[in-house]
Design an enzyme around this catalytic site. Sequence first.
Site, PDB file in Angstrom:
ATOM      1  N   SER A 232      37.967  29.056   4.558  1.00  0.00           N
ATOM      2  CA  SER A 232      37.394  29.888   5.610  1.00  0.00           C
ATOM      3  C   SER A 232      38.255  31.132   5.760  1.00  0.00           C
ATOM      4  O   SER A 232      39.435  31.139   5.372  1.00  0.00           O
ATOM      5  CB  SER A 232      37.373  29.109   6.930  1.00  0.00           C
ATOM      6  OG  SER A 232      37.183  29.959   8.040  1.00  0.00           O
TER       7      SER A 232
ATOM      8  N   TYR B 263      43.592  24.607  12.676  1.00  0.00           N
ATOM      9  CA  TYR B 263      42.476  24.860  11.759  1.00  0.00           C
ATOM     10  C   TYR B 263      42.857  25.906  10.719  1.00  0.00           C
ATOM     11  O   TYR B 263      42.587  25.733   9.525  1.00  0.00           O
ATOM     12  CB  TYR B 263      41.251  25.324  12.552  1.00  0.00           C
ATOM     13  CG  TYR B 263      40.019  25.540  11.693  1.00  0.00           C
ATOM     14  CD1 TYR B 263      39.427  24.478  11.016  1.00  0.00           C
ATOM     15  CD2 TYR B 263      39.450  26.803  11.570  1.00  0.00           C
ATOM     16  CE1 TYR B 263      38.293  24.676  10.232  1.00  0.00           C
ATOM     17  CE2 TYR B 263      38.308  27.010  10.805  1.00  0.00           C
ATOM     18  CZ  TYR B 263      37.744  25.936  10.123  1.00  0.00           C
ATOM     19  OH  TYR B 263      36.626  26.138   9.344  1.00  0.00           O
TER      20      TYR B 263
END
Length: 320
Positions: A158, A183
């Site tokens: 990501s 994350y």
Amino acid sequence: MTTAQQSIGSGFGARSTAREVLRGIDLTGKLAIVTGGYSGLGLETTRALAEAGARVVVPARRPEHAAEAVAGVAGVEVDALDLADLGSVRDFAERFLGSGRDVHIMINSAAVMAAPETRVGPGWELQFATNHLGHYALANRLWPAIRRGGGRVVSVSSNAHRMTGIRWDDVHLTTGYEKWLAYGQAKTANVLFAVHLDRLAAPYGVRAFALHPGGILTPLQRHLPKAEMVAAGWIDEDGNQVADSFKTPEQGASTQVWAATSPRLDGLGGLYLEDCDVAPRSDGTAPGPGVRPHATDPDEAARLWHLSAELTGVNAFSQR
């Protein structure tokens, strides 16, 4: 080896769909493993690969739910796998290897995003454990089948990798947990995993890629309060998408499918992809696409590989 991060002019873009990038590609006789292949981008990836002729294995933490999601898609099978449980990873790999089949495509699409602080196994942080360590262990345990298949391993990362490098002094964030930092670290780990796997696997004809699929509203956002997504400009108060830059799930699945199958990537590896092309490097001083240097640094990638081997007790390349 790691190849330069520069566009190869794929002919596809941000709005291309998984089915469009597979047009003209016959995957008959190929086997793909797609983690998370029953929800969001993973489900669209499973459908597209199966429609192109591949046999698709979907490992799932909730196999009954997964079976319902892929019902009616020919050529798909579901098996149990919890990436946060290394025993479950081992058991799945042993079952698969026992079948004697080769792996031609492995897409690590399953992920947890911005979850509340959760500890698994020996106190590991959930996002690092699930998004990175589970996939690391799975690929290493399946290496005999992946090597025979001579195909590609795709690590779905990501642009959140831009948030942070690996927190070497505290990878499990035991001294202060922040969901987005966790994350971001896990997504950096996804890129570094592909960089080093490609270095190790290329001599065997196996190549690895990492990618940013784009912004897409999927069940991945299940841990985010609606107010946070409204404040971010993703949705309105009624839950409707308002971010023009967001993709549909079919568009979001395209880059991972392209990474797994495109002939344009033959001979390449260790690359970070965006919008169905090789992404540029970015030093972080300007907005826009690109991969940060900390996510593609080969020394950082090797360090993470060795740490992962130590934590999981698995390293298919330890004797090579």
